[in-house]
Every structure is written in C-alpha cells, then in structure tokens.
Write a protein that holds these residues in place. Structure first.
Motif, mmCIF file in Angstrom:
data_model
loop_
_atom_site.group_PDB
_atom_site.id
_atom_site.type_symbol
_atom_site.label_atom_id
_atom_site.label_comp_id
_atom_site.label_asym_id
_atom_site.label_seq_id
_atom_site.Cartn_x
_atom_site.Cartn_y
_atom_site.Cartn_z
ATOM 1 N N VAL A 1 -21.368 30.963 4.779
ATOM 2 C CA VAL A 1 -21.921 30.437 6.037
ATOM 3 C C VAL A 1 -23.393 30.095 5.866
ATOM 4 C CG1 VAL A 1 -22.555 31.073 8.393
ATOM 5 C CG2 VAL A 1 -20.250 31.538 7.552
ATOM 6 N N LEU A 2 -24.147 30.986 5.212
ATOM 7 C CA LEU A 2 -25.574 30.738 5.021
ATOM 8 C C LEU A 2 -25.798 29.502 4.166
ATOM 9 C CD1 LEU A 2 -28.469 31.585 5.465
ATOM 10 C CD2 LEU A 2 -28.268 33.171 3.526
ATOM 11 N N GLY A 3 -25.011 29.369 3.087
ATOM 12 C CA GLY A 3 -25.149 28.182 2.245
ATOM 13 C C GLY A 3 -24.891 26.903 3.010
ATOM 14 N N LEU A 4 -23.840 26.884 3.826
ATOM 15 C CA LEU A 4 -23.531 25.701 4.621
ATOM 16 C C LEU A 4 -24.603 25.433 5.666
ATOM 17 C CD1 LEU A 4 -19.722 26.369 5.124
ATOM 18 C CD2 LEU A 4 -20.726 24.549 3.730
ATOM 19 N N GLU A 5 -25.123 26.507 6.253
ATOM 20 C CA GLU A 5 -26.151 26.343 7.276
ATOM 21 C C GLU A 5 -27.427 25.748 6.690
ATOM 22 O OE1 GLU A 5 -27.404 29.930 9.350
ATOM 23 O OE2 GLU A 5 -27.366 28.788 11.213
ATOM 24 N N LEU A 6 -27.702 26.054 5.436
ATOM 25 C CA LEU A 6 -28.894 25.517 4.783
ATOM 26 C C LEU A 6 -28.705 24.081 4.306
ATOM 27 C CD1 LEU A 6 -30.028 28.629 2.719
ATOM 28 C CD2 LEU A 6 -31.099 27.690 4.777
ATOM 29 N N GLY B 1 -23.899 15.617 4.689
ATOM 30 C CA GLY B 1 -22.561 15.060 4.605
ATOM 31 C C GLY B 1 -21.566 15.807 5.472
ATOM 32 N N ALA B 2 -21.676 17.144 5.493
ATOM 33 C CA ALA B 2 -20.759 17.939 6.307
ATOM 34 C C ALA B 2 -20.980 17.669 7.793
ATOM 35 C CB ALA B 2 -20.951 19.422 5.999
ATOM 36 N N LEU C 1 -21.437 24.991 11.571
ATOM 37 C CA LEU C 1 -21.593 23.555 11.389
ATOM 38 C C LEU C 1 -21.789 22.854 12.727
ATOM 39 C CD1 LEU C 1 -21.693 21.605 9.050
ATOM 40 C CD2 LEU C 1 -19.233 21.253 9.277
ATOM 41 N N VAL C 2 -21.056 23.282 13.754
ATOM 42 C CA VAL C 2 -21.243 22.714 15.092
ATOM 43 C C VAL C 2 -22.656 23.008 15.584
ATOM 44 C CG1 VAL C 2 -20.544 22.899 17.508
ATOM 45 C CG2 VAL C 2 -18.805 22.750 15.726
#
Length: 261
Positions: A115-120, A187-188, A228-229
């Motif tokens: 989650v942290l990686g995606l949030e960054l 991109g996400a 992501l939202v």
C-alpha cells in the motif's frame, strides 16, 4: 541535460527495445534480474543503490525502473517518492522523472508495504521471492501502459473525455483541470480514472476495480484500491469527494456527467 535527452517515452515510440534500469543492492539478485530481462530482449542497466540510479538516469533515461525497497542508504520508497517529485538530487531535476514507470520489489510482502509503495506512486509491487514468468508479465503490462503515453505526430486527433470542467486526453494520458493546467497523475491513477469514466453514475465495487486494475496493482486488496482512490481524489481537488462518492458497503460511484470528444 535537455528535455529531449530525458524523454523516457521516446524509446517506446521507436523500434528499439525498451530500456530498463534495475536498482538492486544484492549482487546475485541484480545478476538474475539482468539475465532474465536481457533474455527477453530488453536493454538493461543495473546499479546497486540510489546514487548510482540518479547517475544512470542523467546519462540515459529509462522506460521502466525496477526498484528494490530494502537498500542501504536511501531506500526504494524514498527514491520512488523523489522520482514522483521530479527527480531531485542536488542540481539534478527533470519533470520527465515523474512519469517513469516503477515496479518495486521487496522481500517484505506485507500489505502495508504494498500500500505504501502504491501510495508513493509505484506502478506495481512484487514481493520476493517471485517467479521469472510473473516478473516478466508485470514488466510487459507496465510497459504496455507506458507506451500508450506516446502520441505519434502523424495522428493529431486525440480522444478526450471531459467531466466537471476537467479534461482527460487518453492518447497523451494527460489530465487538465478546469483552468487548463496539467495535473500530473501516475499510470495507476490514470487507469483508475478511466475505469470511473467508462462507468459514470454507476456503483463499482472494490472487487470490480481490482479486476480493472489487476495488472497494475498485482496482489492487490480492498485497502490498495482505497489508497488509490484517495490518491486520485487528492489530484482532483476540493470537489473530489462529490465526484467520486463512497457508497458504504458497496464501493464507489463517479457522479459527474461524462462527454467524449
């Protein structure tokens, strides 16, 4: 260093294979990643730490960065954050760094780390140990989406989607706010927004959003979608909570009318 020299998307529009930069401190893993990706025809460079990563990017841009999380010195999470902020390192700054796709890899596969990686701003997160086929599938998926950013000059027409004064250019993967200013999105975030725009004024469950974003989120969860939202809402500004409304116990609904041009 010029913008032309560091346009990471340029090589994807050429006939040459994509350029991948591996940032991994473990020599054995670095060699394995290099051999695996080179065997698939990719152009590879591999470096052991963040300092060498910046030096490599200044010498030549990359179409994808595979970034280890646990490294001595500056860790992968901090490097990803800095990339998304424009690639600051002393006097080195290039806005094109914000668009370089990033796949993070780590021996720590806990949901919180993903989650942290995606949030960054990472485009995908792979937990070690991983199979070569899985890694290659994720690499292809991220590069495939990255190639959609390129707009051939001979095709000036662009498909655009407008909503609540905002404009999303699908060919350029470019989001503009009501004043016309371009808002940087990962991109996400782009893929999530497209999912909402393709299904306006309909409740979309988290499981469906997971399906729509699976190749980007990897081993995703409801929490990953919520993060992501949240990221996308921040990009859409003060009215984002009314644009993307949470439906308790069901998912999300994009409330604004959508027009395509």
């Amino acid at each position: 260093m010029t913008g032309q020299d560091n346009d990471h998307s340029a090589s994807i529009s050429e006939d040459l294979p994509p350029r991948i930069l591996v940032v991994e401190d473990d020599p054995g893993m670095r060699t394995l990643l290099t051999r695996t990706l080179q065997a698939e025809g990719y152009r590879l460079r591999a470096v052991p730490d963040g300092r060498a990563m910046w030096d490599a990017l200044v010498m030549e841009p990359a179409d994808l960065i595979i970034l280890d999380v646990m490294m001595p010195g500056t860790n992968g999470l901090d490097l990803c954050r800095t990339l998304r902020q424009g690639g600051l390192r002393g006097t080195v700054e290039d806005p094109s760094f914000t668009q370089v796709p990033v796949i993070m890899v780590s021996a720590r596969g806990e949901e919180l780390d993903r989650v942290l990686g995606l949030e960054l701003g990472a485009d995908d997160y792979v937990a070690k140990p991983f199979g070569q086929k899985e890694l290659l599938a994720r690499v292809r998926a991220v590069l495939r989406r990255g190639s959609a950013r390129v707009v051939p000059e001979e095709r000036p027409r662009r498909e655009q989607i407008t909503f609540a004064g905002w404009t999303l250019d699908l060919r350029r993967r470019e989001l503009s706010d009501p004043s016309g200013a371009v808002v940087e999105i990962s991109g996400a975030e782009h893929d999530l927004l497209v999912s909402f725009l393709d299904n306006p004024q309909r409740v979309i469950g988290r499981d469906r959003l997971l399906e729509l974003s699976r190749s980007r989120l990897g081993e995703a969860s409801d929490r990953s979608v919520d993060v992501l939202v949240s990221r996308l809402r921040r990009k859409l500004g003060e009215e984002s909570d009314s644009l993307i409304r949470t439906v308790r116990g069901q998912g999300y609904i994009f409330t604004a009318p959508v027009e395509r041009h």
